[in-house]
Design an enzyme around this catalytic site. Structure first.
Site, PDB file in Angstrom:
ATOM      1  N   CYS A   2       0.832  -1.193   0.000  1.00 35.15           N
ATOM      2  CA  CYS A   2       0.000   0.000   0.000  1.00 35.15           C
ATOM      3  C   CYS A   2       0.875   1.254   0.000  1.00 35.15           C
ATOM      4  CB  CYS A   2      -0.939   0.103   1.198  1.00 35.15           C
ATOM      5  SG  CYS A   2      -2.043  -1.294   1.342  1.00 35.15           S
ATOM      6  N   ARG A  27       4.216  -0.210  -4.618  1.00 37.50           N
ATOM      7  CA  ARG A  27       3.944  -0.738  -3.281  1.00 37.50           C
ATOM      8  C   ARG A  27       2.657  -1.556  -3.210  1.00 37.50           C
ATOM      9  NH1 ARG A  27       6.852   1.831   0.678  1.00 37.50           N
ATOM     10  NH2 ARG A  27       5.323   1.151   2.190  1.00 37.50           N
ATOM     11  N   TRP A  75      -2.507  -2.920  -1.666  1.00 38.85           N
ATOM     12  CA  TRP A  75      -2.117  -4.323  -1.765  1.00 38.85           C
ATOM     13  C   TRP A  75      -2.951  -5.006  -0.686  1.00 38.85           C
ATOM     14  CZ3 TRP A  75      -0.061  -8.138   1.365  1.00 38.85           C
ATOM     15  CH2 TRP A  75       0.496  -9.245   0.717  1.00 38.85           C
ATOM     16  N   ASN A 101      -1.927   2.193   5.597  1.00 42.83           N
ATOM     17  CA  ASN A 101      -1.024   1.121   5.170  1.00 42.83           C
ATOM     18  C   ASN A 101      -0.633   0.355   6.416  1.00 42.83           C
ATOM     19  OD1 ASN A 101       1.083  -0.456   4.164  1.00 42.83           O
ATOM     20  ND2 ASN A 101       2.568   1.209   4.328  1.00 42.83           N
ATOM     21  N   GLY A 102      -0.939  -0.944   6.456  1.00 43.73           N
ATOM     22  CA  GLY A 102      -0.585  -1.734   7.643  1.00 43.73           C
ATOM     23  C   GLY A 102      -1.697  -2.715   7.941  1.00 43.73           C
ATOM     24  N   GLU A 489      18.609 -17.082  -6.545  1.00 45.21           N
ATOM     25  CA  GLU A 489      18.141 -15.751  -6.937  1.00 45.21           C
ATOM     26  C   GLU A 489      17.593 -15.766  -8.376  1.00 45.21           C
ATOM     27  OE1 GLU A 489      17.326 -13.190  -5.519  1.00 45.21           O
ATOM     28  OE2 GLU A 489      17.493 -11.568  -6.955  1.00 45.21           O
ATOM     29  N   LYS A 493      13.751 -14.789  -9.381  1.00 45.39           N
ATOM     30  CA  LYS A 493      13.416 -13.742 -10.375  1.00 45.39           C
ATOM     31  C   LYS A 493      12.439 -14.291 -11.400  1.00 45.39           C
ATOM     32  CE  LYS A 493      14.460 -11.059  -8.686  1.00 45.39           C
ATOM     33  NZ  LYS A 493      15.121 -10.685  -7.520  1.00 45.39           N
ATOM     34  N   GLU A 496       8.872 -14.930  -9.900  1.00 45.37           N
ATOM     35  CA  GLU A 496       8.182 -13.688  -9.533  1.00 45.37           C
ATOM     36  C   GLU A 496       7.522 -12.991 -10.709  1.00 45.37           C
ATOM     37  OE1 GLU A 496      10.139 -10.863  -6.363  1.00 45.37           O
ATOM     38  OE2 GLU A 496      11.622 -11.614  -7.759  1.00 45.37           O
ATOM     39  N   HIS A 512      20.056 -35.962  -5.664  1.00 45.61           N
ATOM     40  CA  HIS A 512      19.315 -36.402  -4.478  1.00 45.61           C
ATOM     41  C   HIS A 512      17.816 -36.136  -4.620  1.00 45.61           C
ATOM     42  CE1 HIS A 512      23.021 -37.311  -2.436  1.00 45.61           C
ATOM     43  NE2 HIS A 512      23.487 -36.126  -2.803  1.00 45.61           N
ATOM     44  N   LYS A 611       6.360  -4.201  -3.419  1.00 44.28           N
ATOM     45  CA  LYS A 611       7.796  -3.968  -3.239  1.00 44.28           C
ATOM     46  C   LYS A 611       8.207  -3.997  -1.776  1.00 44.28           C
ATOM     47  CE  LYS A 611      11.805  -2.728  -4.856  1.00 44.28           C
ATOM     48  NZ  LYS A 611      12.517  -3.863  -5.442  1.00 44.28           N
TER      49      LYS A 611
HETATM   50  C1  F6R Z   1      12.474 -10.323  -4.795  1.00 48.33           C
HETATM   51  C2  F6R Z   1      12.153  -9.327  -3.817  1.00 48.33           C
HETATM   52  C3  F6R Z   1      11.760  -9.766  -2.454  1.00 48.33           C
HETATM   53  C4  F6R Z   1      12.499  -8.899  -1.419  1.00 48.33           C
HETATM   54  C5  F6R Z   1      12.006  -9.221  -0.009  1.00 48.33           C
HETATM   55  C6  F6R Z   1      12.764  -8.451   1.033  1.00 48.33           C
HETATM   56  O1  F6R Z   1      12.755  -9.765  -6.038  1.00 48.33           O
HETATM   57  O2  F6R Z   1      12.180  -8.160  -4.092  1.00 48.33           O
HETATM   58  O3  F6R Z   1      12.025 -11.114  -2.259  1.00 48.33           O
HETATM   59  O4  F6R Z   1      13.867  -9.146  -1.527  1.00 48.33           O
HETATM   60  O5  F6R Z   1      10.646  -8.921   0.081  1.00 48.33           O
HETATM   61  O6  F6R Z   1      12.658  -7.076   0.835  1.00 48.33           O
HETATM   62  P1  F6R Z   1      13.666  -6.055   1.488  1.00 48.33           P
HETATM   63  O7  F6R Z   1      15.003  -6.301   0.900  1.00 48.33           O
HETATM   64  O8  F6R Z   1      13.112  -4.705   1.135  1.00 48.33           O
HETATM   65  O9  F6R Z   1      13.654  -6.328   2.956  1.00 48.33           O
END
Ligand code: F6R
Length: 616
Positions: A2, A27, A75, A101-102, A489, A493, A496, A512, A611
């Site tokens: 949010c 967000r 969100w 937001n929360g 990672e 990516k 996601e 395994h 985000k």
């Molecule tokens: C993946 C991604 C999330 C963040 C995670 C932690 O692309 O963006 O997995 O890495 O939500 O977020 P931060 O780093 O802001 O604590």
């Protein structure tokens, strides 16, 4: 999770609020809404399911005048993303409108109590409970809005950044924070609110970051914002000058923020190392290691806490710190750590890694570790965010705002800071050979140029490769040593942003279990550079090929053997083994990006994600 925006001043609020919502859309983007107090029609609330652009369409032809307003991009936490559940929410009397937001954790109990008093609810949200509670207190006790907000917040358990307006007082916005971020922008006779500074910087660089339990009383007739806490004690806040410019939060000619941020990495890592890596003096200097030398070099153990991509950076950090500093390191998911009963004492150093600096689980892990006496070191990107403010010291990664929801440049920034930290502590402890140290300083300093070379050489090729593999429903990513977290990672990516199921594994674990999945349909991305485990990786590739799997290999420039075996390959410039993640990650970011583009997905706003994860 949010985004909230507010404006009060001399200008028309609507365009400022809409622009602000667009900047905060990363967000949350399942619904959006706006509340304005207009001269002609009083309180006007427009909200809709969908994105900010849908809100604009919805508001077309309606009264959008007024110099005070609040707006929200959502969100969903409680209640589906519908226009009814979208914010702002209005109290039953029709006087108050709120954005939030929360999460209000005790909303169900409060809602039952209010229902018993005859209040009717229209949405499924926890936020509506908050505005109804404030208005109930206000009317029942005939109190002013600030007092009503304060009393209500005493009854609320949970997290909030919220702003509220009163239709009968178009000169005031009241805003409050607990565990969710909130920034007030101070202009000339006008004030702004934002979940971060991005909606504000176009108008002023003067901001105040609210602390937990702060309430801001923003009055257009006063020169300054008044801050009190929920106990009504006055709070003095320093006005900070922020150093952001608009180009940093715009796409700059790229079709998506994600692609822009992938291509920014050479420059962002230079910024990250600026003033810290000095290749002429063969040195890495981190002020935190100078100021807190004793705590860091005498650490009995490091515990890294983080989530998602930041946790992957932590896995690389573990290898760096253990190899060079000879100090044991544990890497914990912050969400698990906070509810475990970790054995921690004052010789432990907890390293919290977070791009946003606002991740609720990481912040809670920091608070827990602090209570148990650990020394806390933060590695964050967002300046002034909650985690750096909760830590004793740390290093900003300084890679500039990251807006694409999938983290890219923040990951390489985090790994760069962890490398610098390991080198600085190792040198101070005398656990690293000086020649190796100097080689690493030089190697690190050369990374941005190598990234540039890599981006130029691999971008088009990866675009072509991605067209071949859009058919896939599953992907396997394999790597070893420093590149094992890179495999994790790469898989994250891809899932996601393209919604293709992907798993990352240490390459040797394949036999395994995951090897059972391999057939002619299965693409396997393997990071197979010429390092200490090269022969083992070669065997893994043979095993995949023997089962007709399709291999996409990241290889060292001069490695003809793997090139001959792989279906597709990407060449990586040579670097030291522990620095390989800073290069190997880039083609995997591009692969995920182009596959998602080929599948027609919205890479900057993938479904169900946001985000900044400010809720548990
Ligand atoms: C993946 C991604 C999330 C963040 C995670 C932690 O692309 O963006 O997995 O890495 O939500 O977020 P931060 O780093 O802001 O604590």
């Amino acid at each position: 999770m949010c985004g909230i925006v507010g404006y009060i001043g001399k200008r028309q609020a609507y365009p400022i609020l809409i622009k602000g919502l667009k900047r905060l859309e990363y967000r949350g983007y399942d619904s959006a809404g706006i509340a304005l107090i207009t001269e002609q029609s009083g309180l006007q609330v427009y909200k809709t399911k969908g994105k900010v652009a849908d809100l604009e369409k919805h508001a077309e032809g309606k009264d959008i005048s007024g110099t005070i307003g609040i707006a929200h991009t959502r969100w969903a936490t409680h209640g589906e993303p519908t226009s009814t559940n979208a914010h702002p929410h209005v109290s039953s009397t029709g006087r108050l409108a709120i954005i939030h937001n929360g999460i209000i954790e005790n909303y169900a109990v409060l809602k039952d109590q209010l229902k018993e008093k005859g209040i009717e609810f229209h949405s499924d949200t926890d936020t509506e409970v908050l505005v109804q509670l404030i208005d109930y207190i206000r009317t029942k006790k005939e109190l002013d809005l600030l007092t009503s907000v304060r009393i209500a917040l005493h009854q609320v358990i949970g997290a909030y950044a919220m702003a509220i307006i009163d239709k009968d007082n178009p000169d005031q916005i009241i805003a409050a924070r607990q565990s969710s971020p909130l920034v007030v922008g101070i202009g000339d006779g006008e004030f702004f609110l934002g979940s971060d500074a991005s909606p504000i910087i176009e108008y002023t660089n003067k901001v105040v970051y609210l602390d937990d339990q702060d309430i801001a009383v923003i009055d257009r007739n006063k020169e300054n914002v008044e801050f009190v806490n929920i106990h009504n004690e006055t709070i003095e806040h320093e006005i900070k000058k922020i150093n952001l410019n608009l180009s940093q939060i715009e796409k700059g000619g790229y079709p998506h923020f994600m692609l822009k941020e992938i291509f920014e990495q050479p420059e962002s890592l230079k910024d990250c190392m600026r003033g810290r890596v000095n290749v002429d003096l063969n040195n890495v200097v981190l002020s935190a290691v100078i100021d807190y030398r004793k705590e860091l070099i005498n650490a009995r153990r490091f515990i890294i806490v983080a989530c998602g991509t930041s946790w992957h950076a932590g896995l690389i950090g573990k290898q760096l710190l253990e190899n060079f500093c000879q100090i044991p390191v544990e890497v914990e998911y912050a969400s698990e750590f906070r509810y475990s009963n970790p054995v921690i004492n004052n010789q432990d150093v907890v390293i919290a890694i977070s791009q946003s600096g606002e991740t609720a689980d990481t912040l809670a892990a920091v608070e827990l570790a602090k209570k148990k006496g650990a020394f806390i070191f933060g590695i964050c990107n967002a300046i002034g965010s909650s985690i750096p403010r909760a830590t004793q010291t740390g290093c900003y990664i300084h890679v500039g705002p990251e807006i694409g929801v999938a983290s890219t440049k923040a990951f390489t920034g985090q790994v760069t800071v962890l490398t610098m930290l390991s080198l600085a502590i190792a040198k101070a402890r005398g656990t690293i050979d000086i020649r190796e140290y100097e080689e690493l300083v030089k190697g690190l300093n050369d990374i941005p140029e190598k990234q540039k070379e890599l981006l130029n050489s691999c971008n088009e090729k990866i675009h072509e490769i991605s067209k071949i593999f859009t058919y896939a429903r599953n992907f396997l990513y394999l790597g070893r040593g420093y590149n094992y977290p890179v495999a994790l990672e790469g898989a994250l990516k891809l899932k996601e942003i393209s919604y293709i199921h992907a798993e990352g594994y240490p390459a040797a674990e394949m036999k395994h279990g995951p090897i059972a999945l391999i057939d002619e349909e299965m693409p396997v991305v393997i990071i197979a550079t010429k390092n200490a485990l090269y022969d083992k990786l070669m065997s893994n590739i043979q095993e995949i090929k023997a089962r007709k799997g399709r291999v996409i290999a990241l290889v060292s420039e001069d490695d003809e053997k793997v090139k001959a075996l792989a279906d597709e390959y990407i060449e990586l410039p040579k670097t030291l083994e522990c620095l390989e993640p800073l290069l190997a990650t880039i083609p995997l970011q591009l692969l995920a990006y182009y596959i998602a583009i080929c599948k027609g997905k919205n890479v900057d706003q993938p479904r169900n994600l946001a985000k900044s994860v400010t809720v548990e």
